[in-house]
Scaffold this motif. Structure first.
Motif, PDB file in Angstrom:
ATOM      1  N   UNK A 145       0.833  -1.206   0.000  1.00 24.92           N
ATOM      2  CA  UNK A 145       0.000   0.000   0.000  1.00 24.92           C
ATOM      3  C   UNK A 145       0.869   1.258   0.000  1.00 24.92           C
ATOM      4  N   UNK A 146       0.754   2.110   1.009  1.00 24.51           N
ATOM      5  CA  UNK A 146       1.539   3.354   1.026  1.00 24.51           C
ATOM      6  C   UNK A 146       2.947   3.149   1.560  1.00 24.51           C
ATOM      7  N   UNK A 147       3.225   1.932   2.033  1.00 27.71           N
ATOM      8  CA  UNK A 147       4.570   1.651   2.529  1.00 27.71           C
ATOM      9  C   UNK A 147       4.856   2.201   3.906  1.00 27.71           C
ATOM     10  N   UNK A 164       2.190   7.241  -0.752  1.00 31.25           N
ATOM     11  CA  UNK A 164       3.339   6.836   0.043  1.00 31.25           C
ATOM     12  C   UNK A 164       4.565   7.680  -0.233  1.00 31.25           C
ATOM     13  N   UNK A 165       4.783   7.996  -1.498  1.00 30.90           N
ATOM     14  CA  UNK A 165       5.926   8.842  -1.860  1.00 30.90           C
ATOM     15  C   UNK A 165       5.787  10.229  -1.246  1.00 30.90           C
ATOM     16  N   UNK A 166       4.560  10.744  -1.221  1.00 27.80           N
ATOM     17  CA  UNK A 166       4.329  12.070  -0.644  1.00 27.80           C
ATOM     18  C   UNK A 166       4.583  12.085   0.860  1.00 27.80           C
ATOM     19  N   UNK A 167       4.297  10.955   1.510  1.00 25.64           N
ATOM     20  CA  UNK A 167       4.460  10.875   2.966  1.00 25.64           C
ATOM     21  C   UNK A 167       5.870  10.468   3.385  1.00 25.64           C
ATOM     22  N   UNK A 182      -2.274   5.036  -6.994  1.00 26.59           N
ATOM     23  CA  UNK A 182      -2.687   6.087  -6.057  1.00 26.59           C
ATOM     24  C   UNK A 182      -2.065   5.876  -4.684  1.00 26.59           C
ATOM     25  N   UNK A 183      -2.081   4.632  -4.188  1.00 25.42           N
ATOM     26  CA  UNK A 183      -1.496   4.355  -2.881  1.00 25.42           C
ATOM     27  C   UNK A 183       0.013   4.588  -2.888  1.00 25.42           C
TER      28      UNK A 183
END
Length: 462
Positions: free
Chosen positions: A264-266, A294-297, A289-290
């Motif tokens: 998912x977002x990692x 994740x990259x943004x977070x 999308x997920x």
């Protein structure tokens, strides 16, 4: 007149045992300088957060005995009345959460707000909110020290301060409550696991994840709830962390990589990256999308060690996929529980080419599976076992899936490939049982001819 010697179910015997265990617990808390529990705002105690050793043993004994005493005092009619009546308390609490009523009461000890004032702020009828708050107060969620005035207890304080846990309570009071009311209806026609219709779908007309996608506010709440559960009630993450800590040849290997499948977002891989600075991570997921989220977070300090890759869950794998990785560990966490047996077998077989890859001087590639387990019958006393049997029924109700025992998991792994050798461990929290399997090919590991088990608590079926 009582003519028989009082047996272990007598009121005096049970009450005496409660007193004995409670005195022992109180003495232990004093000797360990642990703050005694309180329901006042701001209260905290290690008694609530310690789930091992003498504290857990004594607490469990006391809870089991008090529940037995309740049944002896209430009798069948009284017990069943109380067993089914909490629906009204649950509806009242859901209303307080849905209208953010609790957040409108100051958290200072002794502070109180009238039901009239809370109703004005919440746009609710005052006479109805009064009754709702009063019911919550009888359960100790709020307190009503003066008529019509409500203040916090440590329980409502927790719901205000912990957004993730509040989301979990919210989810339990709405989605699961509605779905559970349709469980019987879902079973009135042939309804096998995996291929039949879940009670949730019976209630809402679509599977849960589809419904959450179409109701994004509820979907966001569910995501927050699951993240909170993973951090507080689920021992699975701890199992993985402890495995990596005890396998330095993996976590400290030069060019070592952990590949989280369907990550998912990692968020978990990102957490692991902070704990194991020598290890690099790849988060795979079919959802762009997920992965983008994740990259943004991702913490900027981790960009060189945490990478994201869009990949179909069942896509073919090969040795070339690993590139110049020194050691490879695949992690499938909380994925397989929702898949039928044939899909689990297909997915496990897809890892065979990658697990055959050898690295000179390095550890053999392995697959870590961390997933839900249904404890074997008789593992716990009934008052403890209830939480795990509740989980069995929850997954059946919400997703129409069968939670597997450790023995059923073992048989699936063996069926996927006869060369698989699995080392198994499991761990329990108060509400969840998780298993961890280290899977390798026998060609790559020293084999004694049978699976081995190393666990915090063994499953009696092994």
């Amino acid at each position: 007149m009582i003519s028989k010697t009082q047996d272990t179910d007598s009121l005096v015997s049970v009450a005496s045992a409660i007193l004995t265990h409670t005195a022992q617990l109180s003495q232990h808390l004093f000797q360990q300088s642990i703050t005694p529990p309180s329901l006042h705002v701001g209260a905290s105690s290690e008694l609530w957060t310690t789930h091992s050793g003498q504290i857990e043993e004594l607490r469990s004994n006391i809870l089991g005995l008090t529940q037995r005493l309740d049944k002896l005092l209430e009798g069948p009619h009284g017990f069943l009345h109380e067993y089914v009546s909490p629906s009204w308390e649950h509806g009242a609490l859901y209303t307080l959460l849905e209208f953010d009523v609790l957040q409108k009461i100051p958290l200072e000890e002794g502070a109180a707000v009238t039901a009239v004032r809370l109703a004005e702020q919440s746009n609710l009828p005052a006479e109805k909110l009064l009754r709702i708050c009063r019911l919550a107060a009888t359960a100790g969620i709020l307190e009503e020290n003066n008529e019509g005035e409500f203040g916090h207890t440590v329980i409502s304080e927790t719901l205000v301060k912990d957004e993730g846990f509040r989301s979990w309570v919210h989810f339990q009071l709405f989605e699961t409550r509605v779905a559970s009311a349709h469980l019987a209806d879902s079973l009135k026609k042939p309804n096998p696991f995996w291929t039949g219709k879940a009670a949730f779908e019976q209630a809402w007309g679509m599977p849960m994840y589809t419904w959450h996608a179409q109701n994004p506010e509820k979907g966001k709440r569910f995501a927050q709830a699951m993240e909170s559960v993973a951090q507080t009630l689920d021992p699975g993450n701890g199992l993985v962390i402890d495995w990596l800590s005890s396998h330095a040849e993996v976590s400290q290997a030069s060019k070592g990589r952990l590949i989280e499948v369907s990550g998912k977002t990692g968020s978990f891989s990102q957490h692991l990256a902070t704990l194991f600075p020598a290890l690099s991570f790849e988060v795979e997921d079919p959802s762009a999308d997920l992965l983008s989220r994740g990259k943004q977070l991702l913490d900027p300090s981790l960009t060189d060690r945490v990478h994201f890759e869009k990949r179909d869950l069942f896509g073919p794998r090969s040795v070339e996929d690993l590139g110049g990785v020194g050691s490879a560990t695949f992690l499938i966490r909380s994925v397989l529980w929702s898949l039928p047996d044939d899909a689990v077998i297909e997915l496990l077989q897809s890892f065979v080419p990658s697990l055959q890859r050898h690295q000179t001087g390095g550890p053999a590639p392995c697959l870590l599976i961390c997933d839900l387990v249904s404890p074997a019958y008789g593992t716990f006393a009934p008052h403890i076992e209830k939480a795990f049997r509740r989980r069995d029924v929850t997954l059946m109700t919400m997703h129409n899936v069968q939670q597997r025992t450790a023995k059923e998991w073992r048989n699936l792994i063996r069926k996927a490939d006869g060369r698989f050798k699995a080392t198994y461990s499991e761990r329990y929290s108060s509400h969840s049982c998780r298993g961890l399997w280290q899977v390798q090919l026998q060609d790559d590991v020293e084999n004694d001819g049978s699976d081995s088990d190393h666990s915090d608590k063994f499953d009696s079926e092994f």
